[in-house]
Motif scaffolding. Structure first.
Motif, PDB file in Angstrom:
ATOM      1  N   GLY A  49       0.825  -1.211   0.000  1.00  0.00           N
ATOM      2  CA  GLY A  49       0.000   0.000   0.000  1.00  0.00           C
ATOM      3  C   GLY A  49       0.855   1.256   0.000  1.00  0.00           C
ATOM      4  N   VAL A  54      -2.924  -0.449  -9.269  1.00  0.00           N
ATOM      5  CA  VAL A  54      -1.613   0.071  -8.900  1.00  0.00           C
ATOM      6  C   VAL A  54      -1.777   1.299  -8.000  1.00  0.00           C
ATOM      7  N   LYS A  77      -9.657  13.052 -12.397  1.00  0.00           N
ATOM      8  CA  LYS A  77     -10.414  13.309 -11.180  1.00  0.00           C
ATOM      9  C   LYS A  77     -10.568  12.014 -10.380  1.00  0.00           C
ATOM     10  N   ILE A  78     -10.925  10.939 -11.088  1.00  0.00           N
ATOM     11  CA  ILE A  78     -11.107   9.653 -10.417  1.00  0.00           C
ATOM     12  C   ILE A  78      -9.809   9.213  -9.751  1.00  0.00           C
ATOM     13  N   HIS A  79      -8.698   9.412 -10.468  1.00  0.00           N
ATOM     14  CA  HIS A  79      -7.436   8.994  -9.874  1.00  0.00           C
ATOM     15  C   HIS A  79      -6.997   9.894  -8.723  1.00  0.00           C
ATOM     16  N   ARG A 119       2.606   1.754  -3.286  1.00  0.00           N
ATOM     17  CA  ARG A 119       1.718   2.279  -4.326  1.00  0.00           C
ATOM     18  C   ARG A 119       1.478   3.773  -4.177  1.00  0.00           C
ATOM     19  N   SER A 120       1.427   4.246  -2.906  1.00  0.00           N
ATOM     20  CA  SER A 120       1.249   5.689  -2.717  1.00  0.00           C
ATOM     21  C   SER A 120       2.479   6.458  -3.189  1.00  0.00           C
ATOM     22  N   PRO A 167      -3.216   3.164  -4.486  1.00  0.00           N
ATOM     23  CA  PRO A 167      -3.301   2.665  -3.108  1.00  0.00           C
ATOM     24  C   PRO A 167      -4.753   2.424  -2.686  1.00  0.00           C
ATOM     25  N   GLU A 222     -12.018  13.673 -16.405  1.00  0.00           N
ATOM     26  CA  GLU A 222     -12.675  12.711 -15.513  1.00  0.00           C
ATOM     27  C   GLU A 222     -11.727  11.600 -15.078  1.00  0.00           C
ATOM     28  N   ILE A 279       4.502   5.702  -5.769  1.00  0.00           N
ATOM     29  CA  ILE A 279       4.912   5.586  -7.165  1.00  0.00           C
ATOM     30  C   ILE A 279       3.834   6.068  -8.143  1.00  0.00           C
ATOM     31  N   LYS A 304     -12.739   7.056  -2.179  1.00  0.00           N
ATOM     32  CA  LYS A 304     -12.282   6.096  -3.191  1.00  0.00           C
ATOM     33  C   LYS A 304     -13.462   5.326  -3.763  1.00  0.00           C
ATOM     34  N   ARG A 331      -7.090  19.342  -5.161  1.00  0.00           N
ATOM     35  CA  ARG A 331      -7.464  18.455  -6.260  1.00  0.00           C
ATOM     36  C   ARG A 331      -7.518  19.175  -7.616  1.00  0.00           C
ATOM     37  N   PHE A 358      -9.010  11.047  -6.542  1.00  0.00           N
ATOM     38  CA  PHE A 358      -9.702  10.449  -5.395  1.00  0.00           C
ATOM     39  C   PHE A 358      -9.016   9.174  -4.938  1.00  0.00           C
ATOM     40  N   LEU A 359      -8.651   8.327  -5.914  1.00  0.00           N
ATOM     41  CA  LEU A 359      -8.065   7.037  -5.556  1.00  0.00           C
ATOM     42  C   LEU A 359      -6.740   7.211  -4.816  1.00  0.00           C
ATOM     43  N   TYR A 360      -6.030   8.289  -5.137  1.00  0.00           N
ATOM     44  CA  TYR A 360      -4.748   8.540  -4.477  1.00  0.00           C
ATOM     45  C   TYR A 360      -4.891   9.490  -3.293  1.00  0.00           C
ATOM     46  N   SER A 361      -6.131   9.760  -2.913  1.00  0.00           N
ATOM     47  CA  SER A 361      -6.396  10.643  -1.777  1.00  0.00           C
ATOM     48  C   SER A 361      -5.691  11.982  -1.882  1.00  0.00           C
ATOM     49  N   VAL A 362      -5.718  12.570  -3.056  1.00  0.00           N
ATOM     50  CA  VAL A 362      -5.196  13.932  -3.177  1.00  0.00           C
ATOM     51  C   VAL A 362      -6.154  14.822  -2.384  1.00  0.00           C
ATOM     52  N   ARG A 397      -1.553  11.445 -15.348  1.00  0.00           N
ATOM     53  CA  ARG A 397      -2.177  10.667 -14.292  1.00  0.00           C
ATOM     54  C   ARG A 397      -1.125  10.159 -13.302  1.00  0.00           C
TER      55      ARG A 397
END
Lengths: 256, 317, 260
Positions: free
Chosen positions: B70, C102, B96-98, B73-74, C104, B93, B76, C13, B109, B100-104, B145
């Motif tokens: 985990g 890939v 934007k989704i990524h 991944r944060s 987190p 879009e 790289i 997420k 954001r 969120f996924l990376y907790s920016v 991205r």
């Protein structure tokens, strides 16, 4: 080109295709599941409920020729996927560059599709016998049913090739096959008589080649009265000629 | 920044990555160079925690790829060989989704998305669906991205594969710009020699799952031992005279052409030409292609005979 | 404090994963049209056609078309959800999934995001059909609508999980046809969507009782037409059990799916 050469080409292509079927029978079995379920569950249930007025025949008798035709329809209408695959790996290019005429190629391929169709029809036949559906087992009638199966598979596999010439990708062929099978099947006399349909649907059914196939099969397997048979077969032959000719004209689009 | 320890990946008994050890420093642009199927992508996938190694491990940004995937991944960002953005969505879009996924963080954001879009030159196309993008634009979106969450390490797997020459040069410019502007470590794989030469400050040549050479591009080229001179002689030459010349390291006669590895060919050429009459003369500096061909063919032979490393050590002398 | 923060990021997420699925769903118009068209075909061609020749022992004056209406909604959920789950084969083929894996984000979170996407698609499909139901004379009570939504969400979660479970083991797109033949169609046919189950031969009744959709159809029939054969609560408990077990199997299979 003379007619003997023409037929020879068509049969060579069909034979080539037939050999390929032996290597991959998964698709045949997979496509058999749905018709089998229709007969086994839908047919049996409505038969048991005696809910359907289908003249002098029980519902399962009535639906058996319909399901037989459905199983052939499924394998034929998705035949185009095979052609698209062959296009992607270059077989079609090779085939179209031989001196064989495009008509003989389409004819040969549709003959090959009818071999698959016969396999499906035979399996449904066996299933019907296991379920003890009362059908006429006159050898001439059975031969007639398989002759109709061959024509029918040729008719719809050439329609499928016609569509494949425009669709060109497997995904799209899969989609269009999916979109066509159910409407064709529902808007026919396969699972209930045309006379019971709303008027608008009756018109659609009468334009649907599948209705004539089912009618022909029903007359041979159930009633034994042949008065409609010449018309049924005439219409089937006419549609086959139309689709084979159209597909022969469009098939070169696959090379674009 | 990255420490690779005995990293191995086997499929059945075939080792695709064979006991690799490697250290990559912060701020490096490291190139993994090798032919298709050499194991480059497998290494990247393992470092990015997408694939479990059969044995060995690696530390990325201080985190173990096996025990702390985990956190790895944060740390790289990655650009895959085949673009992986969703082509039904717009460029914006996707980002934007990524984000969120990376907790920016929410307050950053929008700013971050716009700045990476600006950086890769896609700001004006951000509201188009990705399926309308060209191959080069897709690749740039992938880079955007990858940069979105300010990763410490950026993996680029064949960043210019399938791009036309002008898009490729543009991509090189972007990468160099990033290296200047962001404080990141880059690891890229490529099978284009000139790409590795152009971008990387250190290169590992990988073949059949093993690193067969590891150095700066300039040092690797020295393996060849000088410039490459090709001369078509007018008559059969006396090679013995040439072999006595001190600046000629190696000399071969192939298909009626003399191939020589010469120090400083530009100044020594007139002298060489005193010793023979030439129909034509060509000379060039060695590139990584020469290095690669030399090492790879060597390795192929060694894999039968064994003991490559000893011979490789002799090359340096 | 720390745990609250991580809860918020998980929701963010999930929202992102859901948003992706929802936008794709909205933009794939052909898929939406096709998956609305097939139920309508059943409802209006089979529903009317059979209705005019068949007399069903439905126990009341309800015609065949109305009788199959709850079943057709469930059919649409079956198709939408299982397909949705098995689209993971495509996601993998076209590498989108790699870019998510890939990041987190835990596999469990990705799984739930996918399931939420499947549930949303099913809900939209069902809403369209419920509105069309008004045309054939179906009426809903406010409580009924809530109950229908509960059935839709539960069944859809169950079957999306099933699709994801199967999809995560499939390597090639060809597998898709197998799923249609051996999973989707039997689920639908055995569910009693088209006929009352109590008139079936005993061996068939055993098979239908394994199908989770059977209970959803019955529950839906209770809510919409008030002619279910088992109590609503009973049906819901069974579907819930299926949801939990298939959810667990789906999450497990998805978790051990290879990323590349």
């Amino acid at each position: 080109m003379n007619i003997i050469q023409f037929l020879y080409n068509a049969i060579t292509i069909a034979e080539m295709e037939a050999r390929k079927i032996r290597h991959d029978t998964t698709e045949l079995w997979t496509r058999l599941v749905q018709p089998a379920l229709w007969l086994l569950i839908f047919g049996e249930t409505f038969n048991a409920m005696r809910a359907m007025s289908t003249g002098s025949f029980s519902y399962i008798q009535f639906i058996t020729p319909g399901i037989l035709a459905q199983s052939v329809l499924f394998i034929a209408i998705f035949y185009g996927i095979t052609v698209v695959w062959e296009r992607d790996v270059g077989i079609i290019t090779k085939l179209l560059s031989t001196p064989a005429s495009h008509v003989s190629i389409v004819l040969g391929k549709s003959l090959a599709a009818s071999i698959r169709g016969i396999f499906q029809a035979m399996m449904i036949f066996v299933l019907a016998l296991i379920l003890e559906v009362h059908i006429r087992l006159d050898p001439i009638d059975i031969a007639g049913v398989f002759a109709v199966t061959i024509l029918f598979a040729m008719c719809f596999s050439s329609l499928s090739m016609l569509l494949a010439s425009f669709m060109k990708t497997r995904d799209r062929m899969m989609g269009i096959g999916q979109a066509l099978t159910m409407p064709l099947f529902f808007a026919s006399n396969a699972i209930y008589p045309i006379s019971a349909m709303p008027v608008w649907l009756q018109y659609i059914s009468k334009c649907n080649p599948l209705s004539y196939v089912v009618d022909a099969m029903r007359s041979m397997l159930l009633s034994g009265s042949y008065e409609n048979l010449p018309l049924d077969i005439l219409i089937l032959i006419a549609s086959t000629v139309v689709f084979v000719s159209l597909a022969s004209v469009t098939i070169k689009r696959l090379l674009e | 920044m990255i420490k690779i320890r005995n990293l191995t990946k086997k499929y059945e008994s075939l080792a695709v990555v064979d006991n690799i050890n490697l250290e990559i420093e912060k701020g490096e642009i490291f190139g993994l160079l090798g032919p298709n199927g050499a194991g480059k992508t497998t290494v990247i996938h393992m470092l990015a925690t997408l694939l479990k190694p059969t044995s060995g491990t690696a530390i990325v940004n201080g985190y173990d790829i096996i025990t702390e995937p985990g956190k790895v991944r944060s740390s790289i960002g990655i650009v895959f060989q085949a673009p992986s953005s969703d082509d039904m969505l717009t460029g914006y879009e996707n980002l934007k989704i990524h984000a969120f996924l990376y907790s920016v963080p929410s307050y950053e954001r929008e700013k971050r998305i716009q700045s990476v879009l600006e950086l890769v030159g896609l700001a004006d196309r951000q509201n188009d669906e990705v399926k309308k993008y060209s191959g080069g634009m897709r690749r740039r979106l992938e880079i955007a991205r990858g940069l979105l969450h300010k990763p410490k390490v950026m993996f680029l797997d064949e960043p210019t594969l399938g791009l036309d020459p002008s898009s490729r040069e543009m991509m090189w410019e972007y990468i160099q710009k990033l290296v200047k502007e962001e404080d990141m470590t880059f690891i890229l794989t490529t099978h284009y020699m000139e790409e590795a030469d152009h971008l990387c400050n250190r290169i590992g040549i990988i073949d059949q799952g093993k690193i067969i050479a590891l150095d700066t591009p300039a040092n690797l080229k020295k393996i060849i031992g000088g410039d490459i001179v090709k001369i078509k002689p007018k008559s059969y030459p006396n090679l013995e005279n040439l072999k006595k010349l001190i600046y000629i390291r190696k000399i071969e006669l192939i298909n009626g052409e003399i191939i020589m590895y010469v120090d400083n060919a530009r100044t020594n050429m007139p002298d060489i030409l005193l010793h023979l009459e030439a129909e034509y003369v060509e000379f060039r500096s060695p590139d990584l292609n020469d290095v690669f061909l030399k090492l790879a063919s060597k390795n192929l032979k060694e894999s039968v005979e064994g003991g490559f490393m000893e011979r490789y050590a002799q090359y340096g002398k | 404090m720390l745990s609250m923060e991580s809860n918020i990021t998980i929701f963010e997420k999930l929202y992102a994963l859901w948003l992706r699925e929802f936008k794709v769903f909205l933009r794939e118009r052909s898929r939406l049209v096709a998956s609305t068209f097939t139920p309508l075909l059943w409802l209006f061609v089979i529903g009317i056609g059979f209705g005019s020749v068949a007399t069903l022992p439905t126990g009341s004056t309800i015609g065949y078309q109305k009788f199959i209406f709850p079943g057709i909604i469930c059919m649409s959920i079956i198709f939408t959800s299982v397909f949705f789950g098995s689209y993971v084969i495509w996601d993998r083929k076209f590498d989108f999934l790699k870019s998510v894996m890939v990041a987190p984000v835990g596999r469990g979170t990705i799984f739930v995001g996918k399931a939420l996407g499947g549930m949303t698609s099913s809900l939209i499909q069902s809403a369209i059909l419920l509105l069309i139901g008004v045309l054939i004379g179906i009426t809903y009570s406010p409580l009924g609508v809530i109950e229908v939504i509960a059935i839709v969400l539960l069944l859809s979660f169950t079957l999306t999980s099933l699709g994801l479970a199967i999809g995560s083991y499939m390597q090639s797109l060809e597998g898709f046809q197998l799923i249609v033949s051996f999973v989707v169609f039997p689920l639908f046919f055995l569910s009693g969507a088209l006929f009352p189950l109590d008139k079936l031969p005993p061996w068939l009744m055993v098979i239908t009782s394994i199908d989770p959709a059977t209970y959803a159809v019955d529950a839906m029939r209770t809510v919409v037409l008030d002619i279910g054969s088992k109590p609503f609560a009973f049906d819901m408990v069974i579907v819930l059990v299926y949801a939990i077990s298939l959810g667990a199997i789906g999450a497990y299979s998805f978790g051990r799916m290879k990323a590349v």
